[in-house]
Design an enzyme around this catalytic site. Structure first.
Site, PDB file in Angstrom:
ATOM      1  CD  GLU A 107      -3.647 -13.962 -28.206  1.00  0.00           C
ATOM      2  OE1 GLU A 107      -3.326 -13.274 -27.225  1.00  0.00           O
ATOM      3  OE2 GLU A 107      -4.777 -13.943 -28.703  1.00  0.00           O
ATOM      4  CB  CYS A 110      -0.795  -5.036 -29.983  1.00  0.00           C
ATOM      5  SG  CYS A 110      -1.533  -6.668 -29.853  1.00  0.00           S
ATOM      6  CG  HIS A 169      -2.228  -0.576   1.019  1.00  0.00           C
ATOM      7  ND1 HIS A 169      -3.019  -1.035   2.025  1.00  0.00           N
ATOM      8  CD2 HIS A 169      -2.921  -0.760  -0.105  1.00  0.00           C
ATOM      9  CE1 HIS A 169      -4.145  -1.501   1.525  1.00  0.00           C
ATOM     10  NE2 HIS A 169      -4.095  -1.356   0.225  1.00  0.00           N
ATOM     11  CG  ASP A 209      -2.154 -14.431 -23.575  1.00  0.00           C
ATOM     12  OD1 ASP A 209      -1.928 -14.669 -22.366  1.00  0.00           O
ATOM     13  OD2 ASP A 209      -3.258 -14.036 -23.984  1.00  0.00           O
TER      14      ASP A 209
END
Lengths: 91, 554
Positions: free
Chosen positions: B444, B515, B199, B468
């Site tokens: 991918e 991409c 955090h 991927d």
């Protein structure tokens, strides 16, 4: 007594924020709201109790609602789980 | 982790935000944290007295939490502010308050009641299987310490007003402490523990404070010493000698000037093509997930959209969107493009992206499961609705259609057949669409790369989804911290698959873009240029940096 089952779709499971929203929403009803998983049982109006269920994505939550406004509460809670909770996790 | 040098000590940690700051170290002093259970007052442990004390402290803490919420919301953001909303809810929780009351009724002092209760629930959360929920134990401790401070009248003094700005050193900081830091007095902070995902780090990043986390222990004798904090390279030089200080000051000044200069230079590139010095032109496109991201992309020089994640409308609804709704949303987006190309990827849900009304079965291994085109080919009506909407939108601009998760030529044929059916239907209905719409696939899966020669004969373009492709090639989930390094350290197999696909598609006069996240990795840009990659599609913040890098390539 009314009941329904909801499978958690939020990838984060029963985290603090969804649990908090659920507890806040459940508090408006006078009925007793119990949430069960296959291992544990919690009070639907209490944040820590809901968090302690340790429910992850895919866990089936079984809601048991008992009291004067059980019909309305059951319907509203089921809608809440499907709409608000999912909309939340869509982000 | 520290290395002694002739005058001081050098520490290393993980830097949060870039930036160089120099100033005196100040060790964070918390108020008394342990509870002294001594009957220092005759009334100690009298339930009515303790109840009143606790009530007063709870009221004060509620006020403080809503102040922290407002402040974080204004200075940092909603996501971060919600930490304090949850803290307030924990405080109100009946399990929590009932436990406090039980302890007090039993004759406990309020401080002890708070500690016992917080510890009990922290232990409960810590025991849960979920790392996020176990981490909430820290939130309970934060609350417990704040309550004890209020009860004891000991303020956790994070900083004294009016002194000179300093670098804060702490073992760790709680979220409430981090946002309480006054940015005008604090130059940066250093914590012994913590990770980039805690955090505190998230808050520091959002607040723009340079910080180092996970530095390891710093000896208390360095309290008050001058130190140089460089968040960019993760170093902290304590008690530097004069030459180190001078070098650091020069670096600081240079960095400031360079940052400004660089920003001006990047802006000047916006309307210039990205061509390597060797003369290879690369199109710099943007990845977007929603309509409102298009304008910022164009303003930062995007020459097109290389990936529109078309799921957005599906994700925002609680039922299947109609063809009309899909068409209108795609048309509006295409119109914003001012004639530039936009690559729309058809539905890619499943795996980590779930939509409740799709009612997908739960899977043991979703990354290798029912996802992407596999769902579309199994539910043809769903797929055709989207294809028709995209075709209709293609009459309003320059659309390329792209299908995710392809592993075989057979799948491409089936997609083509459905697309042809949609075209024929629209023609019969006299509805306009672009008959020359480009058709491509995401590359991918290793299977698609291996079969790239055959696939290249069937499609107009490939777009490489490196995220991927990396995890499928290396059999390592990059979200899993235990194996993420495998993904970081083994680029070569993935790059070779991409090179093979690039050669194949070029032989068939098609084009290839990237991409995935690798497209924005500047140390790979040269390699991509060497492969004659035609297009790099990155998220908006990386657009100009990638453009600059391409022009510097050989």
């Amino acid at each position: 007594m009314k009941e329904f089952t909801y499978r958690i779709e939020d990838e984060n499971g029963m985290h603090a924020r969804p649990a908090g929203k659920l507890a806040t929403f459940a508090k408006q009803f006078s009925s007793r709201i119990t949430v069960k998983t296959d291992k544990k049982e919690g009070d639907g109006k209490r944040l820590l109790s809901l968090m302690s269920l340790g429910a992850v994505c895919g866990t089936e939550l079984h809601f048991l609602i008992e009291g004067d406004d059980e019909a309305a509460a059951c319907e509203a809670l089921e809608r809440f789980c499907k709409e608000s909770w999912c909309a939340e996790s869509g982000k | 982790m520290n290395v002694k040098n002739e005058s001081g000590a050098l520490f290393h940690g993980v830097g949060i935000n870039n930036g160089c700051v120099s100033g005196k170290l100040k060790f964070f002093q918390r108020g008394r944290t342990g509870v002294e259970i001594i009957a220092d007052m005759p009334s100690a442990g009298v339930p009515d007295v303790e109840r009143a004390r606790l009530e007063r402290a709870l009221t004060q803490l509620r006020g403080r939490l809503s102040e922290l919420y407002r402040r974080t919301l204004a200075d940092v953001g909603e996501q971060e502010a919600q930490i304090f909303e949850i803290h307030a809810m924990l405080l109100e929780d009946e399990d929590f308050t009932e436990s406090l009351e039980r302890e007090i009724a039993n004759g406990c002092r309020a401080e002890l009641a708070v500690q016992n209760t917080a510890q009990q629930y922290a232990a409960l959360l810590k025991g849960l299987d979920d790392p996020y929920l176990s981490a909430r134990a820290a939130d309970l401790s934060d609350l417990s310490e704040q309550l004890c401070d209020l009860l004891n009248g000991t303020e956790r003094r994070v900083q004294e007003k009016g002194g000179e700005p300093y670098i804060l050193v702490a073992e760790d900081l709680a979220p409430s402490e981090t946002v309480s830091l006054d940015k005008s007095e604090i130059l940066g902070f250093v914590t012994f523990g913590g990770t980039p995902n805690s955090h505190t780090s998230i808050l520091a990043r959002a607040m723009g404070i340079p910080a180092l986390v996970g530095v390891g222990e710093i000896a208390p004798r360095f309290d008050g010493c001058l130190a140089l904090l460089n968040a960019a390279d993760g170093s902290l030089t304590v008690c530097p000698n004069e030459s180190q200080v001078r070098a650091f000051q020069i670096k600081q000044r240079e960095e400031n000037e360079l940052a400004k200069e660089h920003e001006r230079y990047l802006r000047s590139l916006i309307n210039k093509p990205a061509i390597t010095r060797g003369g290879h032109k690369m199109l710099i496109y943007a990845n977007v997930g929603e309509a409102h991201e298009i304008e910022p992309a164009l303003l930062n020089g995007a020459e097109g959209i290389g990936l529109l994640r078309s799921e957005f409308l599906y994700l925002s609804m609680d039922r299947y969107p109609t063809e009309e709704e899909l068409f209108e949303s795609y048309r509006d987006i295409v119109r914003k493009m001012q004639g530039k190309r936009i690559v729309i990827r058809t539905l890619d849900i499943g795996a980590d992206k779930q939509i409740p009304y799709f009612d997908l079965p739960r899977e043991e291994n979703p990354a290798l499961g029912f996802r992407g085109v596999r769902i579309c080919l199994a539910r043809e009506a769903l797929f055709k609705t989207q294809l028709r909407a995209i075709l209709r939108a293609s009459a309003h601009g320059s659309i390329s259609l792209m299908v995710p998760m392809i592993v075989s030529v057979e799948e491409v044929h089936r997609c083509r057949r459905l697309l042809d059916e949609c075209c024929a239907e629209l023609q019969n209905e006299n509805i306009r669409f672009d008959p020359n719409l480009e058709f491509g696939i995401m590359l991918e899966t290793p299977a698609a790369a291996i079969m790239s020669e055959e696939l290249a004969a069937e499609v107009d373009f490939f777009s490489v989804g490196t995220n991927d492709l990396t995890q499928y090639t290396l059999a390592a989930d990059r979200q899993n911290p235990q194996v993420a390094e495998i993904c970081e350290e083994n680029r070569e197999p993935v790059l070779r698959l991409i090179a093979q696909a690039a050669d194949a598609i070029h032989r068939h006069d098609g084009w290839i873009g990237i991409c995935g996240e690798l497209a924005a990795e500047l140390q790979l840009t040269q390699r991509f240029a060497d492969m004659r990659i035609d297009e790099l599609s990155v998220s908006v913040p990386y657009l100009l940096g990638v453009r600059e890098k391409v022009t510097a390539c050989k």
